[in-house]
Design an enzyme around this catalytic site. Structure first.
Site, PDB file in Angstrom:
ATOM      1  CG  HIS A  76       2.206  -6.533   9.192  1.00  0.00           C
ATOM      2  ND1 HIS A  76       1.059  -6.911   9.842  1.00  0.00           N
ATOM      3  CD2 HIS A  76       3.162  -6.387  10.146  1.00  0.00           C
ATOM      4  CE1 HIS A  76       1.302  -6.984  11.141  1.00  0.00           C
ATOM      5  NE2 HIS A  76       2.563  -6.666  11.352  1.00  0.00           N
ATOM      6  CE1 TYR A 205      -4.343   3.504   8.138  1.00  0.00           C
ATOM      7  CE2 TYR A 205      -3.757   1.175   8.060  1.00  0.00           C
ATOM      8  CZ  TYR A 205      -3.386   2.504   8.054  1.00  0.00           C
ATOM      9  OH  TYR A 205      -2.052   2.841   7.970  1.00  0.00           O
ATOM     10  N   PRO A 296       0.036  10.864   9.574  1.00  0.00           N
ATOM     11  CG  PRO A 296      -0.354  10.245  11.785  1.00  0.00           C
ATOM     12  CD  PRO A 296      -0.410  11.422  10.863  1.00  0.00           C
ATOM     13  CE  LYS A 300       3.192   5.759   1.686  1.00  0.00           C
ATOM     14  NZ  LYS A 300       3.868   4.491   1.432  1.00  0.00           N
ATOM     15  CE1 TYR A 386      -0.993   1.842   4.993  1.00  0.00           C
ATOM     16  CE2 TYR A 386       0.868   0.327   5.079  1.00  0.00           C
ATOM     17  CZ  TYR A 386      -0.100   1.079   5.719  1.00  0.00           C
ATOM     18  OH  TYR A 386      -0.158   1.082   7.092  1.00  0.00           O
TER      19      TYR A 386
END
Length: 391
Positions: A76, A205, A296, A300, A386
């Site tokens: 991704h 998100y 979450p 990580k 990220y």
């Protein structure tokens, strides 16, 4: 003792941290024994995290564990941020030149167990009554009963505690030496696994006035989705129909529709940040969830466990092959540097994306999200964190 043995490193816990540590040590010619109170079938079926940072993928590939990851993992290059009915795509590669992979922790564990079988790694499954002894001396050892009920003792030079938040390793550090910093969040995640092809090319998100929602995936046939719910929410309060209806509301976006399907797993996940120090006491060292937990939202948890293990494996290699203790001495501070960066990022993502009951806080969080969605500089910073900071 019915059975007594000796090894260089006794690893307590056969999750991804313990299994990866054993694998990396084997490649360095260092012996270990892995001890686990669950069954092998439980370890291979347990559903957990699914996002691997760039660095984690690089580690697994370099360790000879990339074959199935390369075939089945889904690369991704970004994520979608959604605020109400506005959606923005963040391009990680444009922001920092790195990517992430969707490849479930369950699959990583299966790969590690298969590699352990091929190499003849000793793993004692379904042990009970395990205890750590003399960890602050040069002769630490572990006692337990094996799956047949026989009493066992493993003597080691080092004990690695990779047995998670509820394990025995962290409590083996004297309470007077331990410090704990933690934050409990006022919400939880209701998560489902569904037998349906993902309806998105990248994770979504979404911050909606009704609450946060996350659209993720585990494979090309299985989707993983989450809803923000109050802390302490009971999973029984949510029927499948109610979950799909609420997900559709929170992901509502013109021209896009949610794929639905049979729900095969459903659970409520508390949200907390937890950091325990030190990560070393004498010849006991901690790695992964035994020392720290992050919410979450920033993906990580598994990646922090992998980075701990990489640092620890390097330190043990230096100790056993060159009689050099400098890296094992600096391991707690080396691991803490990445840990606190990831902890802050997870906190930042969590507070920005979730809806607060406090009106003032809620407006601040929404303002931060609008800023990120409109700023290339802010998006580059999010992408850098990220996809994972360098080891």
């Amino acid at each position: 003792m019915d059975n007594r043995s000796r090894t260089q490193v006794a690893i307590v816990g056969a999750g991804p941290a313990g299994l990866l540590l054993a694998h990396l040590l084997r490649r360095s010619g260092i012996e270990s024994v892995v001890l686990e109170n669950r069954s092998r079938s439980y370890a291979e079926a347990r559903i957990r995290a699914g996002i691997l940072e760039q660095g984690s993928v690089d580690v697994l590939r370099a360790a000879g564990l990339g074959d199935r990851l390369n075939r089945e993992g889904m690369r991704h290059g970004g994520i979608y941020l959604q605020h109400g009915e506005r959606r923005t795509h963040l391009d990680f590669e444009a922001g920092c030149g790195r990517s992430v992979w969707v490849y479930g922790q369950t699959e990583v564990v299966k790969d590690l167990i298969a590699a352990a079988d091929a190499d003849g790694q000793r793993i004692d499954w379904e042990i009970s009554g395990d205890a750590l002894h003399d960890v602050d001396t040069d002769a630490p050892y572990v006692t337990y009963r094996d799956s047949d009920g026989a009493s066992c003792r493993v003597d080691a030079a080092v004990i690695a505690g990779t047995d998670g938040f509820h394990g025995i390793s962290r409590p083996a550090i004297p309470e007077a030496r331990r410090s704990v910093l933690e934050k409990e969040y006022p919400y939880a995640w209701l998560g489902i696994l569904a037998e349906t092809a993902p309806a998105t090319d990248d994770l979504i998100y979404s911050r909606n006035k009704r609450g946060f929602a996350l659209y993720s995936m585990r494979s090309r046939e299985v989707s993983r989705l989450y809803l923000q719910v109050p802390a302490g929410e009971k999973v029984d309060a949510w029927s499948d129909d109610r979950i799909w209806d609420e997900l559709a509301r929170r992901f509502a976006y013109d021209g896009w529709s949610l794929n639905t399907g049979p729900v095969i797993d459903k659970s409520v996940l508390p949200m907390r940040s937890f950091v325990s120090a030190p990560m070393r006491h004498g010849n006991l060292v901690l790695a992964g969830d035994s020392a720290h937990i992050v919410p979450p939202t920033g993906a990580k948890g598994l990646n922090l466990a992998i980075s701990d293990v990489v640092l620890l494996a390097r330190a043990l290699h230096a100790k056993f092959t060159a009689n050099d203790d400098r890296l094992i001495d600096s391991y707690p501070s080396d691991a803490a540097a990445r840990l606190w960066r990831a902890t802050h990022f997870s906190y930042w993502m969590t507070t920005m994306m979730h809806v607060s009951d406090d009106a003032f806080t809620n407006e601040l969080q929404a303002s931060q999200l609008r800023y990120v969605m409109g700023s290339e500089i802010a998006q580059a910073s999010l992408a850098e964190n990220y996809t994972g900071m360098p080891y």
